[in-house]
Design an enzyme around this catalytic site. Structure first.
Site, PDB file in Angstrom:
ATOM      1  N   GLU A   1      13.214  -3.871  -3.236  1.00 59.03           N
ATOM      2  CA  GLU A   1      12.325  -4.094  -4.372  1.00 59.03           C
ATOM      3  C   GLU A   1      13.043  -3.830  -5.691  1.00 59.03           C
ATOM      4  O   GLU A   1      12.944  -4.618  -6.634  1.00 59.03           O
ATOM      5  CB  GLU A   1      11.095  -3.188  -4.259  1.00 59.03           C
ATOM      6  CG  GLU A   1      10.120  -3.368  -5.412  1.00 59.03           C
ATOM      7  CD  GLU A   1       8.961  -2.380  -5.388  1.00 59.03           C
ATOM      8  OE1 GLU A   1       8.007  -2.595  -6.149  1.00 59.03           O
ATOM      9  OE2 GLU A   1       9.029  -1.400  -4.629  1.00 59.03           O
TER      10      GLU A   1
ATOM     11  N   GLY B   1       0.818  -1.204   0.000  1.00 63.00           N
ATOM     12  CA  GLY B   1       0.000   0.000   0.000  1.00 63.00           C
ATOM     13  C   GLY B   1       0.851   1.253   0.000  1.00 63.00           C
ATOM     14  O   GLY B   1       1.013   1.907   1.046  1.00 63.00           O
ATOM     15  N   TYR B   2       1.397   1.586  -1.143  1.00 59.52           N
ATOM     16  CA  TYR B   2       2.226   2.783  -1.275  1.00 59.52           C
ATOM     17  C   TYR B   2       1.524   3.826  -2.144  1.00 59.52           C
ATOM     18  O   TYR B   2       1.122   4.883  -1.666  1.00 59.52           O
ATOM     19  CB  TYR B   2       3.583   2.427  -1.889  1.00 59.52           C
ATOM     20  CG  TYR B   2       4.648   2.009  -0.906  1.00 59.52           C
ATOM     21  CD1 TYR B   2       4.328   1.445   0.324  1.00 59.52           C
ATOM     22  CD2 TYR B   2       6.000   2.159  -1.212  1.00 59.52           C
ATOM     23  CE1 TYR B   2       5.309   1.053   1.209  1.00 59.52           C
ATOM     24  CE2 TYR B   2       6.992   1.773  -0.329  1.00 59.52           C
ATOM     25  CZ  TYR B   2       6.642   1.218   0.883  1.00 59.52           C
ATOM     26  OH  TYR B   2       7.630   0.838   1.758  1.00 59.52           O
ATOM     27  N   SER B   3       1.381   3.538  -3.449  1.00 58.68           N
ATOM     28  CA  SER B   3       0.877   4.537  -4.398  1.00 58.68           C
ATOM     29  C   SER B   3      -0.564   4.939  -4.090  1.00 58.68           C
ATOM     30  O   SER B   3      -1.376   4.133  -3.638  1.00 58.68           O
ATOM     31  CB  SER B   3       0.950   4.002  -5.823  1.00 58.68           C
ATOM     32  OG  SER B   3       2.285   3.821  -6.229  1.00 58.68           O
TER      33      SER B   3
ATOM     34  N   SER C   1       9.258   5.309 -10.758  1.00 56.84           N
ATOM     35  CA  SER C   1       9.446   5.411 -12.204  1.00 56.84           C
ATOM     36  C   SER C   1      10.924   5.585 -12.541  1.00 56.84           C
ATOM     37  O   SER C   1      11.722   6.081 -11.740  1.00 56.84           O
ATOM     38  CB  SER C   1       8.639   6.587 -12.759  1.00 56.84           C
ATOM     39  OG  SER C   1       9.207   7.811 -12.332  1.00 56.84           O
ATOM     40  N   ASN C   2      11.297   5.184 -13.758  1.00 53.85           N
ATOM     41  CA  ASN C   2      12.698   5.283 -14.162  1.00 53.85           C
ATOM     42  C   ASN C   2      13.190   6.720 -14.189  1.00 53.85           C
ATOM     43  O   ASN C   2      14.384   6.979 -13.981  1.00 53.85           O
ATOM     44  CB  ASN C   2      12.888   4.627 -15.529  1.00 53.85           C
ATOM     45  CG  ASN C   2      12.886   3.107 -15.433  1.00 53.85           C
ATOM     46  OD1 ASN C   2      12.655   2.531 -14.369  1.00 53.85           O
ATOM     47  ND2 ASN C   2      13.138   2.439 -16.555  1.00 53.85           N
ATOM     48  N   GLU C   3      12.282   7.673 -14.439  1.00 57.17           N
ATOM     49  CA  GLU C   3      12.676   9.084 -14.376  1.00 57.17           C
ATOM     50  C   GLU C   3      13.131   9.455 -12.965  1.00 57.17           C
ATOM     51  O   GLU C   3      14.144  10.152 -12.780  1.00 57.17           O
ATOM     52  CB  GLU C   3      11.515   9.979 -14.814  1.00 57.17           C
ATOM     53  CG  GLU C   3      11.176   9.891 -16.296  1.00 57.17           C
ATOM     54  CD  GLU C   3      10.321   8.678 -16.650  1.00 57.17           C
ATOM     55  OE1 GLU C   3      10.044   8.484 -17.843  1.00 57.17           O
ATOM     56  OE2 GLU C   3       9.949   7.909 -15.735  1.00 57.17           O
TER      57      GLU C   3
END
Length: 396
Positions: A244, A127-129, A381-383
Site C-alpha cells: 500500500e 478493515g484495519y483502523s 501516519s507519517n509520524e
C-alpha cells in the site's frame, strides 16, 4: 541505474499511449483532469476496459493474470496512465489483498478470489483502523471467536474507504487476547452482505461520502475465509502495508498535477505578469519539481528490487509522496486565489456542466485541497513511518 529508456522501452511507451488514446473514455478523462468526483460506475468501467486488455494487474505474477512487464515497463505504464488522466485502479483488491492471498492464502482462496478481483466482480474494502486503533493498529479490539465451522465477528472498523460499494472486506481481527497484542491477530475475508454487517457514512470536509464506519454484530464468517494461520495476521498486515505505501507515492499523478499547477499559474496574474514568472512563486514550484524528480528516482530504485516484497523503504516513499501531494494542492490554491473559494458540490458531482462561479478549473481546488489533508495519515501516519525509518533503516 540507467535513467534513459531503451528503444524497446520507448516502443512499449508508444504502445501504451496508443492504447490509452483509443480506449480511455473522454468523460472519465475529463473528470480526472478537472478533479471532479468519480462514481462507482466510473471506476468499474475503466477497470473492466483494462481487464479485457489483460493490463489491470501489471504487478501480479503471470500465472495469476499479470502482464509479465519489467519494473521499468510498469513505471512507464503508471506514468502514462497518470499523464493521460485515467481513473485509478482502486488498490484494495488488486494491490493490497491480492498480494496477501498470493503469498499466504490457500489454493482454494487463490482460485476463487483472484479471478474475481481481476474482473472487478468483487469490490473490496479494507478493515484495519478502529476507534482507538489507527496508527497503533495492534490495539484493535474487533474479535473473532471460533464457533463450530465459523468465526463469530463483533466490533467496529472506521475510515473504511468506499465501503458503501463493497462486496468484500479484508479484516484484522483479534483471535487471542491472552498473548502480546501483535501475536493474537488474524486476517479474515468477510462478505459485506453477511447478516450483521452494517455501514454508516462519514462525510468529510469536502462534503463527499468517501469513508465509512463498518459494524459487525455476531457476523458468521466461514473458517475457510481465514488467510494463512490463525494469530499470524500481523505478519500479513505488514506485508500488505508495504504494498500500500509503495503505491501511495503516486509519482505519475503528482507529475500530472505539477503540469496543471504550472498551467494554472501561467493563467493567473500578479502585478500585471503571469504568476509563474513571479520569482517567489516560481521558486516554490521549482523546489517541488526537484523533490518530485528525486522521489521518482527513489521509486525506480525500489521497483528495481521487484523480486522481493517492499520493505521499510516503502515508508520513505509514503512520507515523501504524500508531502509532495499536499504541497501541490497548497500551491494550486495559492495560484487560484479567490477563484477557488466558491464550493460547488453540484459541479463536483457532475450535476451541472459548469461551476457556479464560471471558473471550472479552479472550482474543485478547495475540495481537492481538503481531501488531500488525509494522505499523510492513511496507510500509517507519517509520524509512524518516520519511526519505522529510524528503527529499520537508520538503526536508531
Amino acid at each position: 541505474m540507467d535513467l534513459n529508456y531503451t528503444s524497446e522501452e520507448l516502443a512499449f511507451r508508444d504502445t501504451v499511449r496508443g492504447f490509452l488514446e483509443a480506449k480511455l473514455p473522454a468523460d472519465l478523462q475529463h473528470k480526472v483532469r478537472q478533479h471532479l468526483r468519480m462514481s462507482k460506475d466510473d471506476y468499474v468501467r475503466w477497470h473492466k476496459i483494462l481487464a479485457r486488455q489483460g493490463w489491470v494487474a501489471p504487478g501480479w505474477p503471470v500465472q495469476f493474470g499479470g502482464t509479465g512487464w519489467s519494473a521499468v515497463q510498469r513505471h512507464i505504464w503508471e506514468d502514462e496512465c497518470a499523464r493521460a488522466g485515467t481513473p485509478p485502479i482502486l488498490p484494495f483488491g488488486v494491490n493490497m489483498v491480492a498480494p496477501v492471498i498470493m503469498a499466504f492464502g490457500s489454493e482454494a482462496q487463490k482460485q476463487h478470489y483472484l479471478p474475481r478481483i481481476l474482473s472487478c466482480e468483487d469490490w473490496w474494502c479494507q478493515g484495519y483502523s478502529e476507534p482507538g486503533a489507527g496508527s497503533d493498529l495492534a490495539s484493535l479490539k474487533t474479535t473473532a471467536a471460533r464457533e463450530g465451522e465459523f468465526y463469530i465477528v463483533n466490533g467496529q472498523k472506521t475510515w473504511t474507504t468506499l465501503a458503501q460499494h463493497a462486496d468484500m472486506i479484508f479484516c484484522l481481527v483479534r483471535t487471542d487476547s491472552g498473548v502480546r497484542k501483535q501475536e493474537g491477530i488474524s486476517f479474515l475475508l468477510i462478505d459485506m452482505h453477511s447478516p450483521g454487517v452494517s455501514v454508516r457514512p462519514i462525510i468529510m470536509l469536502d462534503e463527499d461520502h468517501e469513508v465509512n464506519e463498518v459494524f459487525f454484530d455476531n457476523v458468521k464468517v466461514p473458517l475457510q475465509n481465514l488467510v494463512g494461520e490463525e494469530n499470524k495476521g500481523w505478519t500479513y498486515a505488514k506485508y500488505l502495508l508495504g504494498h500500500e505505501r509503495t503505491g501511495i507515492a503516486a509519482v505519475g499523478r503528482s507529475k500530472r498535477e505539477l503540469e496543471s499547477l504550472k498551467k494554472l499559474a501561467g493563467a493567473q496574474h500578479k502585478n500585471g505578469r503571469p504568476l509563474i514568472s513571479d520569482p517567489m512563486f516560481a521558486a516554490k514550484v521549482a523546489t517541488l519539481e526537484i523533490e518530485l524528480m528525486a522521489l521518482e528516482m527513489t521509486v525506480l530504485r525500489v521497483l528495481a528490487e521487484a523480486h522481493k516484497a517492499p520493505g521499510p523503504e516503502a515508508s520513505v516513499l509514503k512520507v515523501r509522496g504524500t508531502e509532495i501531494q499536499q504541497a501541490l494542492t497548497e500551491l494550486m490554491l495559492e495560484a487560484a486565489g479567490p477563484l477557488a473559494l466558491p464550493f460547488d458540490p453540484a459541479y463536483l458531482e457532475g450535476r451541472t456542466e459548469h461551476s457556479v462561479a464560471g471558473a471550472d478549473e479552479a472550482a474543485p481546488l478547495a475540495a481537492y485541497y481538503f481531501n488531500f489533508r488525509k494522505t499523510s495519515i492513511y496507510g500509517g501516519s507519517n509520524e509512524i513511518q518516520r519511526n519505522i525509518i529510524s528503527q529499520m533503516i537508520l538503526g536508531l
